[in-house]
Design a protein around this motif. Sequence first.
Motif, short mmCIF file in Angstrom:
data_model
loop_
_atom_site.label_atom_id
_atom_site.label_comp_id
_atom_site.label_asym_id
_atom_site.label_seq_id
_atom_site.Cartn_x
_atom_site.Cartn_y
_atom_site.Cartn_z
N LYS A 1 0.77 -1.69 10.64
CA LYS A 1 1.74 -2.78 10.76
C LYS A 1 2.68 -2.80 9.56
N THR B 1 5.16 0.18 9.64
CA THR B 1 6.17 0.17 10.69
C THR B 1 7.08 -1.04 10.61
N ASP C 1 10.84 -1.35 12.02
CA ASP C 1 11.16 -0.30 12.98
C ASP C 1 10.56 -0.70 14.34
N LYS C 2 11.34 -1.46 15.10
CA LYS C 2 10.85 -1.99 16.38
C LYS C 2 10.54 -0.87 17.37
N GLU C 3 11.36 0.17 17.36
CA GLU C 3 11.15 1.28 18.29
C GLU C 3 9.81 1.97 18.01
N ARG D 1 7.20 0.64 16.40
CA ARG D 1 6.12 -0.31 16.74
C ARG D 1 5.87 -0.33 18.24
N SER D 2 6.94 -0.33 19.01
CA SER D 2 6.82 -0.35 20.46
C SER D 2 6.12 0.93 20.95
N TRP D 3 6.51 2.06 20.41
CA TRP D 3 5.89 3.33 20.79
C TRP D 3 4.40 3.32 20.46
N LEU E 1 2.46 0.67 20.10
CA LEU E 1 1.78 -0.30 20.97
C LEU E 1 1.54 0.31 22.35
N ASN E 2 2.54 1.01 22.89
CA ASN E 2 2.37 1.68 24.19
C ASN E 2 1.29 2.76 24.10
N ASN F 1 -2.08 1.02 24.00
CA ASN F 1 -2.43 0.50 25.33
C ASN F 1 -2.88 1.63 26.25
N ASP G 1 2.66 13.48 21.63
CA ASP G 1 2.38 12.17 21.03
C ASP G 1 1.35 12.29 19.92
#
Length: 159
Positions: free
Chosen positions: A14, A17, A20-22, A24-26, A28-29, A32, A44
Amino acid sequence: MVSSLFKDCYNFIKASTRGDKELRSWLLNLENSIEEGQEISDDDTRLLLGYVREWSGGNLLWKVLRERIKADTARVVILPAVLQVINSAREISRAPDVLINTRRIQTLEEVDRQRKYIQERREQCKEAIDQVAQRFINDIKSLPTKLLVPTALLNPYQR
């Protein structure tokens, strides 16, 4: 293993990152997908490992190691291993002197002729040995540049 990484290093990831929203989103995905039991792709995995190397200081460590290896391999590792061979070759070039001192030759003319011949051969041998030794040392010194890891493997930000 990767799911443990997300659990154990949540705060670190956390913090790394932040802003850097992109990214963090990557992440998180990715997390998941792992929790859902899906396998992550090799790309990846490489990308995640690249970020981990960057965040942990691993890239800096590899850079320092490469620089030290490049600077010292020939002098510290390889040269001591072959120094005895090089010194033996130089000793061989001195062997004709022993031959002159131990061989019986009948006439003074023959002594002079043999001495000149041996001197010429000695110089030729010494030059050849020095050239081979120098080529060998140069080849050894150039090894670190041939051993470097391509920088594309160290860039964690390639997607």
